[in-house]
Enzyme design. Structure first.
Site, mmCIF file in Angstrom:
data_model
loop_
_atom_site.group_PDB
_atom_site.id
_atom_site.type_symbol
_atom_site.label_atom_id
_atom_site.label_comp_id
_atom_site.label_asym_id
_atom_site.label_seq_id
_atom_site.Cartn_x
_atom_site.Cartn_y
_atom_site.Cartn_z
ATOM 1 N N ASN A 23 0.806 -1.224 0.000
ATOM 2 C CA ASN A 23 0.000 0.000 0.000
ATOM 3 C C ASN A 23 0.839 1.273 0.000
ATOM 4 O OD1 ASN A 23 -2.238 -1.539 -0.185
ATOM 5 N ND2 ASN A 23 -2.850 -1.350 1.970
ATOM 6 N N CYS A 117 -16.723 -3.669 -4.002
ATOM 7 C CA CYS A 117 -15.651 -4.638 -3.841
ATOM 8 C C CYS A 117 -16.022 -5.579 -2.705
ATOM 9 C CB CYS A 117 -14.311 -3.930 -3.656
ATOM 10 S SG CYS A 117 -13.588 -4.003 -2.054
ATOM 11 N N ASP A 311 -6.749 -3.798 8.311
ATOM 12 C CA ASP A 311 -6.054 -4.836 7.539
ATOM 13 C C ASP A 311 -5.470 -5.943 8.425
ATOM 14 O OD1 ASP A 311 -6.686 -3.521 5.235
ATOM 15 O OD2 ASP A 311 -4.720 -2.607 4.942
ATOM 16 N N ARG A 404 -1.989 -11.177 -4.285
ATOM 17 C CA ARG A 404 -2.116 -9.728 -4.505
ATOM 18 C C ARG A 404 -1.292 -8.967 -3.481
ATOM 19 N NH1 ARG A 404 -7.987 -7.436 -5.195
ATOM 20 N NH2 ARG A 404 -6.609 -5.639 -5.362
#
Ligand code: EPU
Length: 425
Positions: A23, A117, A311, A404
């Site tokens: 990120n 999403c 996260d 990812r």
């Protein structure tokens, strides 16, 4: 489709090095659009999302060179396209980060609307509000957002005060990048304070931008006429590092993660200590020692940085499933970030919901292996943690989500003694 086969019950022990932060790398690569100069990035993680961003830059006419050690050199002098197509944005929402740099440097940008999403609706209204305040004309049609400078802007975005309605990580980054080339001063209020925002600001400063206050809720940017090339090393991935610490805790093990910035993991380490783990921090490492003990249940409430990171919510939920006691896990950032719950329950966990935003986790003595399915990136890593803690074999399907955001996950886990294998199903 690839799967991870985990033979659980092994206490993890050893040392692993954190990779560069996904990120941070994504906005940094987008920021290279702001200059004709060459920007070199080091410590770029080898991840699907990074490849997608590189592909997107390629579509725009950017020259990107990747060396075998994931040094990435970017030169945006040849940009001849201003559109981020649906095909790329739908696979990675962070593609929206090219909008600010394109608009600031070239006066126009067209980016597909990301759409919903897996973890929530995730609108981009705050990004658009910021661009509009800086003099952009925004239109949304055919699934695309088009932004162009109004004629009265005289070819440059105009400095403005942008007050975000909520703390938005990529929203802050998009407006921050746009503001570097604006005419006059831009003030971002209620800005995100995440370490990745600070890393982006540091890189922009190295490129000649004038930024103050990154890491606080108010960021002030004095626009400059142009930026130049620079070299920047991507900060370590605090979420990846935290995930390995949690894997250690869930297996009663002892894990050292190196190459980290411990200050960026304060909320995570504090919660790990509450579970009964011994956590030591050095200049660039963290050691977690669970001493073979069962963790104590800990409540979690996610919040923007420096609060507990969303996260890491799924990974802590996984740890709590085998803890002594009952915990409440409250998700305040995304409205649908509990998809791992049904899967972990398949391993014998006992998790219920209280309203839509709080999971009640009653700790059980043991989880038992079963086939389970990954639904998004962080949910996937929680399934891996649960599988490592469980008896027997756990087969995690749809692990493309993991690729990812986790570089060589199974290799790094194997380094810690885990029995994890990538298989094709
Ligand atoms: N929001 C709006 N309008 C906006 C922007 C955000 O309503 O214009 C809402 C979102 O729907 C959400 C909240 O504000 O409810 C916070 O979202 P934020 O914008 O902060 O999230 P993001 O920038 O889209 C980044 C990370 C996420 C991480 C969040 C929160 C990147 C590329 N993504 O997303 O990372 O969870 O911040 O810290 O930086 C991940 O790595 O797995 C991941 C999802």
């Amino acid at each position: 489709m690839q799967q991870l086969l985990i033979k659980g019950g092994q206490r993890l022990s050893g040392e692993v090095r954190a990779s560069g932060a996904k990120n941070a790398a994504l906005p940094l690569l987008a920021a290279a659009l702001l200059t004709d100069g060459r920007v070199r990035f080091e410590n770029v993680p080898h991840l699907h999302d990074v490849t997608t961003m590189i592909e997107l830059l390629g579509c725009l006419g950017v020259d990107v060179l990747v060396d075998e050690r994931m040094g990435v050199e970017v030169c945006a002098a040849g940009v001849n396209e201003f559109c981020a197509p649906y095909e790329l944005v739908k696979t990675m929402r962070a593609s929206f980060l090219v909008m600010g740099p394109l608009l600031a440097k070239f006066g126009e940008a067209e980016v597909s609307l990301p759409g919903g999403c897996a973890i929530g609706a995730r609108p981009v209204d705050q990004h658009l509000k910021g661009f509009a305040a800086m003099g952009a004309e925004i239109t949304v049609s055919d699934g695309y957002v088009r932004a162009a400078l109004k004629p009265e802007c005289n070819g440059r975005l105009q400095g403005a005060t942008v007050l975000f309605d909520m703390v938005t990580h990529t929203g802050t980054e998009n407006i921050l990048m746009a503001a570097t080339l604006a005419n006059g001063t831009t003030v971002l209020e209620n800005a995100a304070r995440e370490p990745e925002v600070v890393d982006l600001a540091n890189c922009l400063i190295a490129m000649g931008a004038k930024i103050e206050g990154a890491g606080t809720a108010t960021i002030t940017v004095e626009g400059v006429e142009s930026l130049h090339g620079a070299t920047h090393s991507v900060i370590p991935d605090r979420i990846e590092a935290g995930t390995y610490l949690l894997a250690g805790a869930a297996t009663g093990g002892k894990v050292k993660v190196t190459g980290v910035v411990p200050q960026t993991l304060e909320a995570v380490c504090a919660k790990l200590r509450e579970t009964g783990a011994i956590v030591e921090e050095g200049e660039d490492w963290i050691i977690l020692d669970m001493q073979g003990k069962r963790p104590l249940a800990v409540d979690i409430r996610t919040a923007p940085h420096p609060g507990f990171p969303t996260d890491m919510q799924a990974q802590f939920l996984a740890l709590n499933t085998i803890a002594e006691g009952t915990s409440r896990i409250t998700e305040t950032i995304f409205e649908n970030r509990f998809m791992h719950v049904q899967e972990i329950n398949r391993l014998g966990a006992s998790i219920d919901f209280e309203g839509g935003t709080t999971a009640i986790v009653r700790g059980v003595e043991k989880l038992h292996g079963a086939p389970i399915m990954a639904t998004d990136l962080r949910a996937s890593s929680s399934l891996v943690i649960a599988g490592l803690a469980a008896d027997g074999e756990t087969l995690v399907d749809r692990i493309y989500h993991i690729d990812r955001g986790y570089e060589r996950l199974e290799e790094k886990l194997a380094q810690l003694g885990a029995r994890v294998q990538r298989v094709s199903g």
